[in-house]
Write a protein that holds these residues in place. Structure first.
Motif, mmCIF file in Angstrom:
data_model
loop_
_atom_site.group_PDB
_atom_site.id
_atom_site.type_symbol
_atom_site.label_atom_id
_atom_site.label_comp_id
_atom_site.label_asym_id
_atom_site.label_seq_id
_atom_site.Cartn_x
_atom_site.Cartn_y
_atom_site.Cartn_z
ATOM 1 N N LEU A 1 0.835 -1.196 0.000
ATOM 2 C CA LEU A 1 0.000 0.000 0.000
ATOM 3 C C LEU A 1 0.873 1.251 0.000
ATOM 4 C CD1 LEU A 1 -2.718 1.419 0.115
ATOM 5 C CD2 LEU A 1 -2.670 1.142 2.611
ATOM 6 N N SER A 2 1.977 1.223 0.715
ATOM 7 C CA SER A 2 2.858 2.397 0.741
ATOM 8 C C SER A 2 3.387 2.727 -0.656
ATOM 9 C CB SER A 2 4.010 2.196 1.732
ATOM 10 O OG SER A 2 4.791 1.081 1.368
ATOM 11 N N ASP A 3 3.661 1.695 -1.472
ATOM 12 C CA ASP A 3 4.092 1.928 -2.857
ATOM 13 C C ASP A 3 2.974 2.609 -3.647
ATOM 14 O OD1 ASP A 3 6.541 0.596 -2.409
ATOM 15 O OD2 ASP A 3 5.652 -1.337 -2.956
ATOM 16 N N ALA A 4 1.756 2.104 -3.493
ATOM 17 C CA ALA A 4 0.614 2.677 -4.208
ATOM 18 C C ALA A 4 0.392 4.129 -3.801
ATOM 19 C CB ALA A 4 -0.642 1.840 -3.959
ATOM 20 N N MET A 5 0.522 4.424 -2.530
ATOM 21 C CA MET A 5 0.295 5.793 -2.073
ATOM 22 C C MET A 5 1.400 6.741 -2.537
ATOM 23 S SD MET A 5 -2.616 5.444 -0.884
ATOM 24 C CE MET A 5 -2.843 7.117 -0.352
#
Length: 132
Positions: A3-7
């Motif tokens: 999720l951190s990559d997506a954000m």
């Protein structure tokens, strides 16, 4: 994909869209084309919500950018009407396959609402954060 990559990608895409003065929808999906992040900027047309999602799905499911998918999905192409499969795909630019450093497919990003060239450029800038 985390999720951190997506954000991080979402933040980069939003910043670039704002810099260009365009309102877009941005969809980020994992390798199975399940949603990770989505945003619709103020004043982005409602119709581009679905387009952004389909661009991201196309890239993730077929391991190719949606602009490349267009080369096989057009009338006379080797896979004409393929975009009618998998819950709906799209065959024009703005969807990029997201790959890890080892070349594995992590997912896809789809941007829609500006010109096709701007959509592609915004998605590219976001995708570059994966290798940063």
């Amino acid at each position: 994909m985390r999720l951190s990559d997506a954000m991080t990608m979402m933040d980069a895409a939003l910043a670039e869209a704002r810099r260009r003065g365009v309102s877009v929808c941005i969809s980020i999906v994992d390798q199975a084309a399940w949603p990770m992040a989505f945003i619709r900027m103020d004043n982005a047309p409602l119709g581009v919500i679905d387009v952004a999602c389909k661009k991201a799905r196309t890239a993730a499911l077929f391991h190719m950018d949606s602009a490349d998918f267009a080369r096989i999905g057009h009338p006379g192409g080797g896979a004409y009407t393929l975009e009618n499969t998998n819950g709906g795909l799209t065959s024009f630019g703005g969807g990029l396959v997201l790959k890890g450093a080892d070349g594995s497919v992590l997912g896809g990003i789809g941007v829609s609402g500006a010109s096709t060239e701007d959509d592609i450029d915004i998605a590219r800038i976001a995708a570059q954060t994966l290798t940063a």
